[in-house]
Design an enzyme around this catalytic site. Structure first.
Site, PDB file in Angstrom:
ATOM      1  N   ILE A  70       0.861  -1.186   0.000  1.00 41.79           N
ATOM      2  CA  ILE A  70       0.000   0.000   0.000  1.00 41.79           C
ATOM      3  C   ILE A  70       0.893   1.230   0.000  1.00 41.79           C
ATOM      4  O   ILE A  70       1.816   1.348   0.821  1.00 41.79           O
ATOM      5  CB  ILE A  70      -0.916   0.012   1.236  1.00 41.79           C
ATOM      6  CG1 ILE A  70      -1.808  -1.227   1.250  1.00 41.79           C
ATOM      7  CG2 ILE A  70      -1.794   1.266   1.242  1.00 41.79           C
ATOM      8  CD1 ILE A  70      -2.687  -1.334   2.478  1.00 41.79           C
ATOM      9  N   GLU A  92      -9.154   1.748   8.662  1.00 40.08           N
ATOM     10  CA  GLU A  92      -8.705   0.663   9.534  1.00 40.08           C
ATOM     11  C   GLU A  92      -7.376   1.026  10.182  1.00 40.08           C
ATOM     12  O   GLU A  92      -6.566   1.725   9.565  1.00 40.08           O
ATOM     13  CB  GLU A  92      -8.505  -0.630   8.734  1.00 40.08           C
ATOM     14  CG  GLU A  92      -9.709  -1.102   7.962  1.00 40.08           C
ATOM     15  CD  GLU A  92      -9.361  -2.232   7.017  1.00 40.08           C
ATOM     16  OE1 GLU A  92     -10.295  -2.873   6.517  1.00 40.08           O
ATOM     17  OE2 GLU A  92      -8.149  -2.463   6.765  1.00 40.08           O
ATOM     18  N   LYS A 113      -3.579   0.539  10.930  1.00 38.87           N
ATOM     19  CA  LYS A 113      -2.490  -0.121  10.196  1.00 38.87           C
ATOM     20  C   LYS A 113      -1.651  -0.875  11.233  1.00 38.87           C
ATOM     21  O   LYS A 113      -0.818  -0.294  11.914  1.00 38.87           O
ATOM     22  CB  LYS A 113      -1.630   0.896   9.441  1.00 38.87           C
ATOM     23  CG  LYS A 113      -0.556   0.258   8.567  1.00 38.87           C
ATOM     24  CD  LYS A 113       0.203   1.310   7.778  1.00 38.87           C
ATOM     25  CE  LYS A 113       1.236   0.648   6.881  1.00 38.87           C
ATOM     26  NZ  LYS A 113       2.248  -0.104   7.634  1.00 38.87           N
ATOM     27  N   ASP A 145       1.027  -3.108  13.124  1.00 42.82           N
ATOM     28  CA  ASP A 145       2.464  -3.306  12.983  1.00 42.82           C
ATOM     29  C   ASP A 145       2.778  -4.768  13.270  1.00 42.82           C
ATOM     30  O   ASP A 145       3.323  -5.143  14.301  1.00 42.82           O
ATOM     31  CB  ASP A 145       3.230  -2.393  13.948  1.00 42.82           C
ATOM     32  CG  ASP A 145       4.694  -2.254  13.558  1.00 42.82           C
ATOM     33  OD1 ASP A 145       5.048  -2.677  12.439  1.00 42.82           O
ATOM     34  OD2 ASP A 145       5.477  -1.728  14.366  1.00 42.82           O
ATOM     35  N   ARG A 182       3.329 -12.921   3.496  1.00 42.82           N
ATOM     36  CA  ARG A 182       3.222 -12.145   2.261  1.00 42.82           C
ATOM     37  C   ARG A 182       4.404 -12.384   1.341  1.00 42.82           C
ATOM     38  O   ARG A 182       4.267 -12.463   0.125  1.00 42.82           O
ATOM     39  CB  ARG A 182       3.110 -10.655   2.590  1.00 42.82           C
ATOM     40  CG  ARG A 182       3.020  -9.797   1.335  1.00 42.82           C
ATOM     41  CD  ARG A 182       2.905  -8.316   1.627  1.00 42.82           C
ATOM     42  NE  ARG A 182       2.991  -7.589   0.376  1.00 42.82           N
ATOM     43  CZ  ARG A 182       4.130  -7.195  -0.189  1.00 42.82           C
ATOM     44  NH1 ARG A 182       5.281  -7.458   0.407  1.00 42.82           N
ATOM     45  NH2 ARG A 182       4.137  -6.549  -1.334  1.00 42.82           N
ATOM     46  N   TYR A 215      -8.946  -8.763   7.607  1.00 43.93           N
ATOM     47  CA  TYR A 215      -9.453  -7.499   7.088  1.00 43.93           C
ATOM     48  C   TYR A 215      -9.706  -7.488   5.580  1.00 43.93           C
ATOM     49  O   TYR A 215     -10.162  -6.474   5.045  1.00 43.93           O
ATOM     50  CB  TYR A 215      -8.478  -6.365   7.432  1.00 43.93           C
ATOM     51  CG  TYR A 215      -7.049  -6.602   7.017  1.00 43.93           C
ATOM     52  CD1 TYR A 215      -6.628  -6.382   5.710  1.00 43.93           C
ATOM     53  CD2 TYR A 215      -6.115  -7.034   7.939  1.00 43.93           C
ATOM     54  CE1 TYR A 215      -5.316  -6.601   5.338  1.00 43.93           C
ATOM     55  CE2 TYR A 215      -4.785  -7.258   7.573  1.00 43.93           C
ATOM     56  CZ  TYR A 215      -4.402  -7.044   6.270  1.00 43.93           C
ATOM     57  OH  TYR A 215      -3.097  -7.260   5.899  1.00 43.93           O
ATOM     58  N   LYS A 241       0.405   7.369   7.508  1.00 44.38           N
ATOM     59  CA  LYS A 241       1.293   6.938   8.579  1.00 44.38           C
ATOM     60  C   LYS A 241       1.307   7.921   9.751  1.00 44.38           C
ATOM     61  O   LYS A 241       1.086   9.130   9.595  1.00 44.38           O
ATOM     62  CB  LYS A 241       2.729   6.774   8.042  1.00 44.38           C
ATOM     63  CG  LYS A 241       2.868   5.772   6.906  1.00 44.38           C
ATOM     64  CD  LYS A 241       2.701   4.362   7.381  1.00 44.38           C
ATOM     65  CE  LYS A 241       3.862   3.879   8.218  1.00 44.38           C
ATOM     66  NZ  LYS A 241       5.111   3.721   7.456  1.00 44.38           N
ATOM     67  N   CYS A 249      17.398 -11.983  45.261  1.00 43.34           N
ATOM     68  CA  CYS A 249      17.749 -12.168  43.857  1.00 43.34           C
ATOM     69  C   CYS A 249      16.539 -12.695  43.083  1.00 43.34           C
ATOM     70  O   CYS A 249      15.929 -13.687  43.487  1.00 43.34           O
ATOM     71  CB  CYS A 249      18.917 -13.143  43.713  1.00 43.34           C
ATOM     72  SG  CYS A 249      19.327 -13.571  42.003  1.00 43.34           S
ATOM     73  N   CYS A 258      17.633 -16.554  41.893  1.00 48.90           N
ATOM     74  CA  CYS A 258      17.858 -17.674  42.814  1.00 48.90           C
ATOM     75  C   CYS A 258      17.284 -17.457  44.206  1.00 48.90           C
ATOM     76  O   CYS A 258      17.291 -18.382  45.028  1.00 48.90           O
ATOM     77  CB  CYS A 258      19.356 -17.967  42.920  1.00 48.90           C
ATOM     78  SG  CYS A 258      20.304 -16.679  43.784  1.00 48.90           S
ATOM     79  N   CYS A 280      23.729  -9.876  44.204  1.00 51.67           N
ATOM     80  CA  CYS A 280      23.245 -11.159  44.708  1.00 51.67           C
ATOM     81  C   CYS A 280      24.433 -11.890  45.308  1.00 51.67           C
ATOM     82  O   CYS A 280      25.492 -11.998  44.677  1.00 51.67           O
ATOM     83  CB  CYS A 280      22.641 -11.981  43.563  1.00 51.67           C
ATOM     84  SG  CYS A 280      22.433 -13.739  43.954  1.00 51.67           S
ATOM     85  N   CYS A 313      23.783 -19.313  42.004  1.00 53.34           N
ATOM     86  CA  CYS A 313      22.789 -18.541  41.249  1.00 53.34           C
ATOM     87  C   CYS A 313      22.941 -18.896  39.772  1.00 53.34           C
ATOM     88  O   CYS A 313      24.000 -18.651  39.188  1.00 53.34           O
ATOM     89  CB  CYS A 313      23.001 -17.046  41.459  1.00 53.34           C
ATOM     90  SG  CYS A 313      21.915 -16.005  40.454  1.00 53.34           S
TER      91      CYS A 313
END
Length: 717
Positions: A115, A144, A146, A148, A167, A255, A360, A451, A454, A467, A473
C-alpha cells in the site's frame, strides 16, 4: 474467560451439548469410557471449544472462566491421546506439530500487494483526488488501523483451515501453515453460511501487554529483547518448531477477502476470462468487515466507514491520540475505497493497490513510556535495572529497552513503571533513560531484597546491588561459563551465550566452570543444535586449555575489576597464581595501576572460600596456569601511551603487550601524564579533543613505531 450470556451464536452448537453453558468439569475417568462414549464426548468438546474460542477471540465476550476452558481442553487432549481419535481440525492441534526442517514456499492465490503511504495529509488528499478523477462517483472509505505485524494469507476449503503463508514478495510467501494453526484467533473451522472456498488476508501480531511480558522474560534470562512487536511476531511465526510458536502470545486480525466462491477454480476462472474475482456477494469492504465475524474470523472494532477523505483524516488523528491506549501496536491507518466495483475500476500498479492508501503516524522519537522494569543478574552478581519501553526511534534506531544503571540513578530521577521518559544513546550506541518527562507515580522503583533468579539475599554496596548467591545462582553461573570461554577468557570457540545457558539449564554444568572439563563428546552431541563434529572440537579445545597463561587465567575466572590489562599487570608482578592468591591488600596496592578499591576486590575474591574451591576444582581437573615470564626490559619505562582507532596488522592486546613488555604503559584515557596519542584508522573524537586540551602530541602508527625503534624496541613480529 468470563461471562454468562451464551445465547448469541449457540445455533452453531448442538442443543444437547453439555459443555457450552455452565459446563460440568468433574469428568469420569477416561479408563471407564467405552470407545463410543469417548468419541461422542470428544465431538461435543471440539464443538464447544470452537464455540468458546469464537466468543473469546471474535466476540470478545466469553461465557466461561479460563480455568473451565482449560479443563475442557485438557479433557479433550486426554480422550484423543487415550483412544487415538484426534481429527485434522481438532482444537488440540494448536499446541504444535512436529518440527520442520525448513519453511517451504507457496504461491498466493492472488498477488498480495503493498500500500502506498505517506505521513502528510496533503498526500492523502492527492490520493483522494486521483480516486475521484478515475471513479467519477461519490466515494466512501473504510478506515482501519495499520497494524504493525506480519501480513498472512489464510485459506479455508469447505470451512476447514487449509493453509497459511506470509506475504513474502507478494507473489509467493513462506508456508507457515502449522505455525498459524497454533494461533487461537485463527479458527480451525469456519462458522455460519461460509463459502466453500475462502482466501482471506490478515495480520498476525503480538498484543502489547503480551509483548512486554515476553520481553521481560527474555531480559530476565539474559537474552536481548525484541526491538518491537512486529519483529517479535515475525520471528515467532517463522519458527521451525510449531510448538515454540504455540507457546508465544500471537493473535490475528482479518481485514480483506482475497477470493471466495464454490471452489478453488474461482480464481483460475476469473484470471482466464479476465473477469472479476468472486467475493461471495460481498460488494464492499464494509460488507467484509461485518461478515467475517459471522464466519468466525476476528476483525478489529476500531474500523470506521466514512463519506469523505476529510473524515478519514479526522479518523487518523483520533486514532493517533488513542495510540498509546491500544492493546496492539499500530503505525498509522489504512484508507480503502469501500465499493468493490470502484476498486476494480481503479486497479493496481505492479506494487500497489490504487484503491488503498496508508496514512502513517510520525515515529515515536526520544520520548516514550516505561512499560516495565526488570532486573538482570550479571556474572559478578550485580543487579542491573533495565527499563522496557514502548518502542521509540532514537537516532534512526528502534529502542525497546534502556539501562537505568543502578538504584542511586533511579532515586535521583524518581523513575518508575508508567513514567514518560526521554531516552538517549550514550556515544550513539548504548540507550539509557536520561530524564523523567512526566511522572505517573508518587514513588520510584526499588531493586528487590532477594535475587530474582535464585532468591539469595541482595546486598547493597554504595549505589550498586549484588546477589550473594555466587555460582549457586544460575544467572551468575551462566555468565561465568560464558566469560570463562570467551575471547576475554580461554577462547573456547563454540561456548557462547546460548551454549552456556543450555549447559547450565540441562544440568551439565552445575557447580562452576570446572564442570566444563567433565563434559564428554556424547554430552554435547546430545544437545539440540550440536553434532558430533562440533562437540569433539569443543572437547579438544577444553583439553588444550589446561595450561593457560597466568594472565589469561586471571582474566577468565572473573575477578571483579580485573580485565585483560590488569590481569597482565598482576601476572608480571607476582609471577604465579599462588602468589596472586596469597597477596595482601597492601601488596596488591604496590602494583602499578592498582588502587585501594581494586586491591580490595581482588583480595576479597581470593579470600572467598567458594572462589578458592572453584580454583581447586579446576586444578583437580588438570588446569594449571603457567607462571608469567620474567619482567621485560625497561626501554619504555617512562612512556605512557593512549591509542585511538585501529592499527593495521595489530590487535590492541598485541600493542599493549609490546609496550608493557618493555616497561611502558598503555592507558585508556588521555591525561596530562600521557606522552603520545597514537591516532589509527577510524579514530574517536573524544581522545583527540582531550589531547588538544592537554597539549599531548598526536602521531600516526608509523611515527609511533619509529619512536619505539629509536628507544631500542624491535617492533617486528
Amino acid at each position: 474467560m468470563a461471562g454468562t450470556d451464551a445465547s448469541a451464536g449457540e445455533s452453531h452448537v448442538s442443543d444437547d451439548n453439555p459443555y457450552v453453558s455452565e459446563p460440568e468439569t468433574d469428568f469420569r475417568p477416561v479408563a471407564d469410557l467405552s470407545e463410543g462414549e469417548a468419541e461422542q464426548q470428544a465431538d461435543y468438546l471440539r464443538e464447544a471449544i470452537r464455540f468458546h474460542d469464537y466468543r473469546y477471540y471474535v466476540r470478545n465476550d466469553p461465557v466461561i472462566a479460563d480455568r473451565t476452558y482449560d479443563a475442557l481442553f485438557a479433557r479433550l487432549e486426554d480422550l484423543e491421546d487415550e483412544f487415538d481419535i484426534q481429527t485434522a481440525d481438532s482444537p488440540t492441534r494448536r499446541v504444535g506439530g512436529e518440527p520442520l526442517d525448513e519453511l517451504g514456499t507457496v504461491e498466493h492465490v492472488v498477488p498480495l500487494l503493498s500500500i502506498d503511504s505517506s505521513g502528510e495529509a496533503d498526500d492523502v488528499r492527492a490520493f483522494a483526488d486521483r480516486v475521484d478523477r478515475t471513479v467519477g462517483d461519490a466515494v466512501e472509505y473504510v478506515c482501519e488501523p495499520k497494524f504493525d505485524g506480519l501480513s498472512v494469507e489464510v485459506i479455508y476449503v469447505d470451512g476447514v483451515y487449509q493453509r497459511a503463508a506470509t506475504r513474502g514478495d507478494g507473489q509467493t510467501g513462506e508456508d507457515v501453515t502449522e505455525n498459524v494453526r497454533t494461533i487461537g484467533s485463527v479458527p480451525q473451522r469456519l462458522r455460519g453460511d461460509y463459502p466453500d472456498y475462502l482466501a482471506v488476508r490478515g495480520e498476525v501480531y503480538i498484543p502489547r501487554p503480551a509483548f512486554h511480558q515476553y520481553n521481560r522474560e527474555r531480559v530476565e534470562r539474559g537474552e536481548d529483547p525484541f526491538a518491537n512487536p512486529r519483529n517479535a511476531a515475525a520471528g515467532t511465526l517463522r519458527q521451525l518448531d510449531p510448538s515454540v510458536t504455540a507457546e508465544r502470545p500471537l493473535d490475528c486480525f482479518f481485514y480483506d477477502v482475497l477470493a471466495a466462491g464454490a471452489n478453488e477454480s474461482v480464481v483460475e476462472d476469473a484470471t482466464a476470462s479476465s473477469g472479476a474475482i468472486d467475493f461471495a456477494g460481498l460488494d464492499t469492504h464494509w460488507d467484509e468487515h461485518e461478515t467475517l465475524p459471522e464466519w468466525g474470523l476476528k476483525v478489529n472494532d476500531s474500523c470506521r466507514l466514512v463519506d469523505s477523505i476529510e473524515e478519514a483524516i479526522d479518523y487518523r488523528d483520533d486514532l493517533l491520540d488513542q495510540r498509546d491506549d491500544l492493546d496492539y501496536e499500530i503505525d498509522g491507518v489504512v484508507l480503502k475505497v469501500n465499493d468493490r466495483e470502484q476498486c476494480g475500476t481503479l486497479g493496481t500498479t505492479s506494487r500497489y493497490y490504487r484503491w488503498a492508501y496508508a496514512y502513517k503516524f510520525p515515529p515515536r522519537t526520544e520520548q516514550t513510556t516505561i512499560s516495565d522494569i526488570v532486573v538482570q543478574v550479571g556474572r559478578t552478581g550485580r543487579l542491573t535495572p533495565v527499563a522496557l519501553l514502548d518502542p521509540v526511534d532514537v537516532g534512526g534506531v528502534t529502542i525497546s529497552r534502556a539501562s537505568l544503571h543502578n538504584q542511586a540513578e533511579i532515586e535521583s530521577m524518581g523513575v518508575d513503571v508508567g513514567d514518560e521518559v526521554r531516552v538517549e544513546r550514550a556515544g550513539d550506541v548504548i540507550p539509557y533513560v536520561d530524564e523523567v518527562v512526566e511522572s505517573h507515580s508518587e514513588d520510584y522503583f526499588r531493586l528487590p531484597e532477594e535475587c530474582p533468579v535464585c532468591g539469595s539475599p541482595v546486598e547493597r554496596e554504595g549505589p550498586l546491588h549484588f546477589c550473594i548467591g555466587g555460582l549457586s545462582c544460575p544467572a551468575q553461573l551462566k555468565r561465568a561459563v560464558e566469560h570463562y570461554a570467551s575471547d576475554a577468557g580461554l577462547e573456547i570457540e563454540g561456548i557462547g551465550e546460548q551454549a552456556a545457558d543450555t549447559l547450565v539449564e540441562e544440568g551439565l554444568v552445575e557447580h562452576g566452570v570446572a564442570d566444563l572439563y567433565d563434559l564428554t563428546v556424547e554430552d554435547l552431541a546430545s544437545l539440540e543444535g550440536w553434532g558430533a563434529k562440533s562437540a569433539r572440537k569443543v572437547i579438544d579445545q577444553l583439553h588444550a586449555s589446561k595450561s593457560p597463561e597466568l594472565a589469561t587465567f586471571l582474566s577468565a575466572i572473573g575477578i571483579p575489576e580485573v580485565g585483560s590489562t590488569m590481569a597482565r599487570t598482576l601476572a608480571r608482578h607476582f609471577g604465579s597464581l599462588d602468589a596472586v592468591m596469597d597477596a595482601s591488600e597492601d601488596e596488591l596496592q604496590a602494583v602499578g595501576d592498582v588502587g585501594p578499591i581494586v586491591a580490595g576486590h581482588i583480595h576479597e575474591f581470593f579470600e572467598s572460600e567458594r572462589n578458592r574451591e572453584v580454583i581447586e576444582r579446576l586444578r583437580e581437573r588438570g588446569v594449571e596456569p603457567q607462571a608469567a615470564e620474567e619482567e621485560g626490559s625497561e626501554e619504555l619505562a617512562d612512556l605512557t601511551v593512549v591509542v585511538t582507532g585501529s592499527i593495521d596488522g595489530w590487535t590492541r592486546d598485541e600493542i599493549e603487550d609490546l609496550i608493557e613488555r618493555h616497561g611502558g604503559s598503555l592507558t585508556g584515557s588521555v591525561s596530562g601524564n600521557t606522552d603520545y596519542l597514537v591516532v589509527g584508522s577510524n579514530p574517536g573524537t573524544t581522545k583527540r579533543e582531550d589531547a588538544d586540551d592537554e597539549g599531548v602530541p598526536q602521531i600516526d602508527p608509523e611515527a609511533f613505531f619509529e619512536v619505539l625503534e629509536d628507544r631500542g624496541v624491535d617492533v617486528e613480529r
